[in-house]
Design a protein around this motif. Structure first.
Motif, PDB file in Angstrom:
ATOM      1  N   ARG A 299       0.815  -1.221   0.000  1.00  0.00           N
ATOM      2  CA  ARG A 299       0.000   0.000   0.000  1.00  0.00           C
ATOM      3  C   ARG A 299       0.848   1.271   0.000  1.00  0.00           C
ATOM      4  N   THR A 300       2.043   1.201   0.562  1.00  0.00           N
ATOM      5  CA  THR A 300       2.875   2.403   0.650  1.00  0.00           C
ATOM      6  C   THR A 300       3.875   2.510  -0.504  1.00  0.00           C
ATOM      7  N   GLY A 301       3.770   1.603  -1.472  1.00  0.00           N
ATOM      8  CA  GLY A 301       4.608   1.689  -2.660  1.00  0.00           C
ATOM      9  C   GLY A 301       5.818   0.783  -2.661  1.00  0.00           C
ATOM     10  N   GLY A 302       6.180   0.229  -1.518  1.00  0.00           N
ATOM     11  CA  GLY A 302       7.326  -0.676  -1.466  1.00  0.00           C
ATOM     12  C   GLY A 302       6.945  -2.060  -1.962  1.00  0.00           C
ATOM     13  N   TRP A 303       7.942  -2.892  -2.167  1.00  0.00           N
ATOM     14  CA  TRP A 303       7.718  -4.266  -2.594  1.00  0.00           C
ATOM     15  C   TRP A 303       6.927  -4.990  -1.520  1.00  0.00           C
ATOM     16  N   ALA A 304       5.945  -5.777  -1.911  1.00  0.00           N
ATOM     17  CA  ALA A 304       5.108  -6.495  -0.953  1.00  0.00           C
ATOM     18  C   ALA A 304       5.919  -7.461  -0.086  1.00  0.00           C
ATOM     19  N   LEU A 305       7.053  -7.923  -0.592  1.00  0.00           N
ATOM     20  CA  LEU A 305       7.870  -8.890   0.157  1.00  0.00           C
ATOM     21  C   LEU A 305       9.130  -8.261   0.761  1.00  0.00           C
ATOM     22  N   GLU A 306       9.106  -6.961   0.992  1.00  0.00           N
ATOM     23  CA  GLU A 306      10.327  -6.320   1.485  1.00  0.00           C
ATOM     24  C   GLU A 306      10.730  -6.837   2.866  1.00  0.00           C
ATOM     25  N   LEU A 307       9.778  -7.113   3.738  1.00  0.00           N
ATOM     26  CA  LEU A 307      10.113  -7.636   5.066  1.00  0.00           C
ATOM     27  C   LEU A 307      10.722  -9.028   4.953  1.00  0.00           C
TER      28      LEU A 307
END
Length: 131
Positions: free
Chosen positions: A99-107
């Motif tokens: 939702r904030t524009g980062g990759w969905a799998l960044e964590l």
């Protein structure tokens, strides 16, 4: 402070941070039960008992990292856990953005790569058994 001490402090910070953050996921699974994980593993055609392997990657491995006790092995446990988490749970998000524009799998990627880095770097001097 010399460069070696700075490197050892950096390894300690990375080790403890990764360990604590992943451990919280493991504790949540212990508190909430393992039925969801076991069911997910069985739905993929594997024996449900393999689902308990998540406890190695999200409880045992992180505790090893925090203590610096065979931390390379602990890091490998976290790394393997993250590979399975991505393959079993997150494959549908591989090309997605959050939702904030980062990759969905960044964590998941941060946990995966941090674990790989620690497996390669080792725990540093501030550990139970330095290697």
């Amino acid at each position: 402070m010399n460069a070696n001490t700075q490197h050892d402090i950096a390894k300690l910070v990375l080790r403890v941070t990764l360990g604590l953050l992943v451990l919280l996921h493991g504790l949540a699974k212990l508190n909430g039960g393992m039925a969801g994980i076991v069911g997910m593993v069985e739905a993929r055609g594997f024996p449900g008992a393999l689902g308990y392997g998540v406890l190695l990657g999200e409880v045992v491995g992180p505790l090893m990292l925090i203590a610096g006790f065979h931390a390379r092995i602990g890091a490998v446990l976290v790394f393997v856990n993250m590979v399975f988490a991505i393959l079993l749970v997150h494959m549908g998000e591989l090309g997605s953005f959050g939702r904030t524009g980062g990759w969905a799998l960044e964590l998941q990627a941060m946990y995966l790569v941090s674990a790989l880095a620690l497996a390669l770097l080792g725990p540093g001097r501030f550990s139970v058994n330095e290697r």
